[in-house]
Design a protein around this motif. Structure first.
Motif, PDB file in Angstrom:
ATOM      1  N   THR A   1       0.836  -1.207   0.000  1.00 51.82           N
ATOM      2  CA  THR A   1       0.000   0.000   0.000  1.00 51.82           C
ATOM      3  C   THR A   1       0.868   1.253   0.000  1.00 51.82           C
ATOM      4  O   THR A   1       0.608   2.203  -0.749  1.00 51.82           O
ATOM      5  N   SER A   2       1.909   1.266   0.827  1.00 53.19           N
ATOM      6  CA  SER A   2       2.807   2.418   0.863  1.00 53.19           C
ATOM      7  C   SER A   2       3.504   2.614  -0.474  1.00 53.19           C
ATOM      8  O   SER A   2       3.651   3.753  -0.959  1.00 53.19           O
ATOM      9  N   LEU A   3       3.927   1.521  -1.101  1.00 49.56           N
ATOM     10  CA  LEU A   3       4.611   1.625  -2.388  1.00 49.56           C
ATOM     11  C   LEU A   3       3.695   2.197  -3.466  1.00 49.56           C
ATOM     12  O   LEU A   3       4.128   2.997  -4.309  1.00 49.56           O
ATOM     13  N   LYS A   4       2.421   1.817  -3.433  1.00 53.42           N
ATOM     14  CA  LYS A   4       1.461   2.368  -4.410  1.00 53.42           C
ATOM     15  C   LYS A   4       1.257   3.862  -4.176  1.00 53.42           C
ATOM     16  O   LYS A   4       1.126   4.636  -5.133  1.00 53.42           O
TER      17      LYS A   4
ATOM     18  N   VAL B   1       6.427   4.382  17.001  1.00 56.32           N
ATOM     19  CA  VAL B   1       7.280   3.784  15.972  1.00 56.32           C
ATOM     20  C   VAL B   1       6.491   2.759  15.166  1.00 56.32           C
ATOM     21  O   VAL B   1       6.643   2.648  13.944  1.00 56.32           O
ATOM     22  N   GLN B   2       5.611   2.026  15.833  1.00 56.49           N
ATOM     23  CA  GLN B   2       4.773   1.057  15.134  1.00 56.49           C
ATOM     24  C   GLN B   2       3.839   1.727  14.129  1.00 56.49           C
ATOM     25  O   GLN B   2       3.453   1.116  13.139  1.00 56.49           O
ATOM     26  N   HIS B   3       3.493   2.999  14.381  1.00 51.41           N
ATOM     27  CA  HIS B   3       2.544   3.702  13.519  1.00 51.41           C
ATOM     28  C   HIS B   3       3.218   4.658  12.545  1.00 51.41           C
ATOM     29  O   HIS B   3       2.531   5.364  11.807  1.00 51.41           O
ATOM     30  N   LEU B   4       4.554   4.701  12.517  1.00 55.60           N
ATOM     31  CA  LEU B   4       5.233   5.677  11.685  1.00 55.60           C
ATOM     32  C   LEU B   4       4.923   5.500  10.203  1.00 55.60           C
ATOM     33  O   LEU B   4       4.614   6.475   9.500  1.00 55.60           O
ATOM     34  N   GLU B   5       5.021   4.282   9.711  1.00 55.04           N
ATOM     35  CA  GLU B   5       4.754   4.068   8.288  1.00 55.04           C
ATOM     36  C   GLU B   5       3.328   4.485   7.941  1.00 55.04           C
ATOM     37  O   GLU B   5       3.083   5.137   6.921  1.00 55.04           O
ATOM     38  N   TYR B   6       2.376   4.142   8.827  1.00 58.52           N
ATOM     39  CA  TYR B   6       0.979   4.521   8.580  1.00 58.52           C
ATOM     40  C   TYR B   6       0.827   6.044   8.582  1.00 58.52           C
ATOM     41  O   TYR B   6       0.184   6.608   7.683  1.00 58.52           O
ATOM     42  N   SER B   7       1.389   6.709   9.576  1.00 56.05           N
ATOM     43  CA  SER B   7       1.229   8.157   9.698  1.00 56.05           C
ATOM     44  C   SER B   7       1.764   8.877   8.468  1.00 56.05           C
ATOM     45  O   SER B   7       1.120   9.788   7.928  1.00 56.05           O
ATOM     46  N   ILE B   8       2.943   8.461   7.994  1.00 54.91           N
ATOM     47  CA  ILE B   8       3.553   9.124   6.840  1.00 54.91           C
ATOM     48  C   ILE B   8       2.815   8.762   5.559  1.00 54.91           C
ATOM     49  O   ILE B   8       2.523   9.636   4.723  1.00 54.91           O
ATOM     50  N   ALA B   9       2.489   7.481   5.373  1.00 53.46           N
ATOM     51  CA  ALA B   9       1.783   7.061   4.157  1.00 53.46           C
ATOM     52  C   ALA B   9       0.393   7.681   4.075  1.00 53.46           C
ATOM     53  O   ALA B   9      -0.054   8.112   3.009  1.00 53.46           O
TER      54      ALA B   9
ATOM     55  N   LEU C   1      -4.347   0.834   4.202  1.00 57.57           N
ATOM     56  CA  LEU C   1      -3.758   1.711   5.214  1.00 57.57           C
ATOM     57  C   LEU C   1      -3.969   1.160   6.614  1.00 57.57           C
ATOM     58  O   LEU C   1      -3.091   1.266   7.462  1.00 57.57           O
ATOM     59  N   ILE C   2      -5.141   0.571   6.846  1.00 53.41           N
ATOM     60  CA  ILE C   2      -5.419   0.002   8.167  1.00 53.41           C
ATOM     61  C   ILE C   2      -4.462  -1.141   8.466  1.00 53.41           C
ATOM     62  O   ILE C   2      -3.996  -1.308   9.588  1.00 53.41           O
ATOM     63  N   ASN C   3      -4.146  -1.936   7.439  1.00 58.04           N
ATOM     64  CA  ASN C   3      -3.225  -3.051   7.651  1.00 58.04           C
ATOM     65  C   ASN C   3      -1.832  -2.555   8.018  1.00 58.04           C
ATOM     66  O   ASN C   3      -1.103  -3.211   8.765  1.00 58.04           O
ATOM     67  N   ILE C   4      -1.439  -1.380   7.500  1.00 57.12           N
ATOM     68  CA  ILE C   4      -0.159  -0.804   7.907  1.00 57.12           C
ATOM     69  C   ILE C   4      -0.220  -0.445   9.382  1.00 57.12           C
ATOM     70  O   ILE C   4       0.715  -0.680  10.141  1.00 57.12           O
TER      71      ILE C   4
END
Length: 561
Positions: free
Chosen positions: A46-49, A171-179, A507-510
């Motif tokens: 999802t982040s890559l897309k 830290v666990q939510h960083l990828e989600y927050s930025i994406a 996004l939720i899965n991230i």
């Protein structure tokens, strides 16, 4: 000598050719290697897309720089590393770290400017070998793309958690927050949300924080059912243009025609998010001279509708020993009233234990006068998202609610086989119309009995989406309880519900990604400070000195001969 030179030249050419070939292969086949056990730096599909859709420069400014406490240095490092991963896949992403407090003369102006942007700092206590000091940290970033700007929260504020625990969760939510932030400013809004009006639902100001957050990603607007009485067919056709309908705390009975409009919206694929109070009870009504109010069943006319879909919301109240704190006047001392904190059992504090992506990794969620939900067998898949604690039970209505209940003494024996009451349920499947084999309230040529695969979420508390108002009647953050000063995860839960229903569950899965962050035990470090300091600083230096002495001795021994 000549053959040797030719041989060296050939070897050199072979090495150069090999390096050129390796460089060409490296440029043709891009791959990032993540050697962490939990794949912490491996971006999701999802982040890559989301990264792929960035066509112009996107800048990210992170306000965490300077002399930071140890925990926030870890958050800073993790933020930098995850942004480097984003940047590796798209060079249009640039980022920089800024210290808003670097220049003392300009620091106050910087703080005011960040405040105006909605970036609030946190004051933390720094403990350095028993010496405590105060520090101000801005755990925020701002992303800018095509003149559009969005704030990125880097610190997840979990109620009752220590600073270290908050950083681990963040830290666990960083990828989600930025994406999620990049997705908001690079992707055009497509899905449409209708906020149903006309049956005494919550006013917009009472769910303003939720609406403002959702508006960043979706088109959203009010939709009244008043027009059903005059032209139900046109009302249904208008509602069908929306992807999701939110029904937030209705207080007036729905007519059969209004239910047919909502029913057919669901049957034809429309998603619904229900926040229903089956009992009339409000906290404000308790603040009177008697400190009591009457809780009684509320007839919304939705029982037959929910029964057909596979659930039943009972007109009872859930009383939970794991309640939320409430401050009450406990006496007077001079002219100042004394307040004491009590456990309010009619406001369950729910901690999700499900691994479903909607609730995974969420903290406490606050309910007010919640109602029990029963699930019925009808072929629809039901997933219990939230439930009361083990030490909870149902209280039938009508009944008197009195503030004196805070002094009640109970024991586990009062809650044998009564707890774990469902308070929020996800329903997925092909729903049957509630008007199947029944006379229709109004003539509908497009009436359908069975719908396509669909989903809805039912929450047995209309106040879960409600934000409180401050003394100036301005909305405060959703989930923030002014009476206790606690911040609950109501907002994150509501946003997850919306994203899941609208199929943005990538996004939720991230968000539900699990990371294992090894952190130092401060107590052990302080108790063995000298030994640890020697191991981390002194020992490496000692090894280097020994290596130098041995190397020098062997070198002298070799060349002295």
């Amino acid at each position: 000598m000549i053959p040797i030179k030719k041989s060296n030249l050939i070897d050199l050419l072979i090495i150069i050719a090999f390096l050129l070939l390796a460089n060409g292969i490296g440029n043709s086949f891009f791959h990032r290697f993540d050697l962490t056990k939990d794949n912490r730096y491996t971006l999701s599909d999802t982040s890559l897309k989301i990264i792929e859709q960035i066509e112009n420069p996107l800048s990210v400014k992170i306000y965490m720089q300077g002399d930071l406490p140890a925990e926030f240095k870890r958050l800073q490092q993790e933020t930098q590393q995850i942004l480097e991963e984003f940047q590796a896949y798209n060079k249009n992403i640039v980022f920089e770290f800024v210290n808003p407090m670097e220049n003392e003369e300009e620091s106050m102006d910087n703080v005011k400017q960040l405040y105006r942007k909605g970036l609030t700092p946190i004051n933390i206590t720094v403990d350095d070998k028993g010496k405590q000091s105060q520090a101000m940290v801005f755990p925020w970033a701002i992303a800018v793309y095509n003149n559009k700007e969005v704030n990125i929260p880097l610190l997840k504020n979990r109620m009752g958690a220590s600073t270290t625990q908050k950083v681990v969760s963040s830290v666990q939510h960083l990828e989600y927050s930025i994406a999620d932030a990049i997705n908001k400013i690079t992707k055009d809004k497509q899905k449409k949300i209708a906020v149903i009006k006309g049956n005494g639902e919550l006013k917009d100001v009472l769910m303003a924080k939720f609406l403002m957050q959702v508006r960043e990603s979706y088109h959203i607007g009010p939709f009244t059912l008043d027009s059903v009485a005059k032209n139900p067919t046109a009302t249904l056709e208008a509602l069908e243009k929306y992807d999701l309908a939110i029904i937030a705390k209705p207080t007036e009975t729905f007519t059969d025609a209004e239910k047919q409009v909502l029913d057919q919206f669901i049957i034809k694929g429309g998603k619904t998010l229900w926040l229903i109070d089956q009992v009339a009870a409000e906290m404000d009504s308790l603040y009177n001279s008697a400190g009591a109010t009457l809780a009684y069943p509320r007839d919304l006319g939705l029982n037959d509708m929910f029964f057909k879909y596979g659930i039943r919301i009972n007109p009872d109240l859930v009383k939970d020993e794991q309640g939320s704190s409430i401050k009450l006047a406990s006496g007077e001392q001079g002219s100042a009233t004394q307040y004491q904190e009590f456990n309010w059992k009619f406001a369950p504090q729910v901690y999700p234990d499900s691994n479903h992506p909607i609730v995974k990794n969420l903290g406490g969620i606050k309910f007010d006068f919640a109602n029990p939900i029963d699930t019925l067998k009808n072929g629809i898949k039901k997933t219990i998202l939230l439930k009361s604690s083990q030490y909870s039970k149902k209280i039938g209505t009508p009944t008197e609610i009195n503030l004196n209940i805070v002094e009640e003494e109970t024991s586990p024996n009062h809650y044998i086989n009564t707890g774990n009451i469902p308070l929020s349920v996800l329903l997925e499947g092909s729903f049957h119309s509630m008007f199947e084999n029944r006379v229709l309230p109004f003539d509908q040529k497009t009436f359908e009995v069975k719908g396509k695969n669909n989903k809805m979420i039912v929450i047995s508390d209309g106040d879960l989406i409600r934000n409180q108002l401050d003394k100036d009647f301005q909305p405060v953050e959703l989930g923030y309880d002014q009476r206790s000063g606690n911040l609950y995860d109501n907002k994150d839960f509501m946003l997850n519900c919306v994203n899941y229903l609208l199929d943005d569950n990538g996004l939720i899965n991230i968000r539900s990604k699990d990371l294992d962050l090894p952190l130092l035990d401060k107590e052990k470090v302080y108790s063995n400070y000298s030994a640890i300091q020697f191991l981390t600083i002194g020992l490496p230096i000692l090894i280097l000195i020994l290596f130098g002495v041995v190397f020098t001795f062997l070198r002298k021994r070799k060349y002295s001969k």
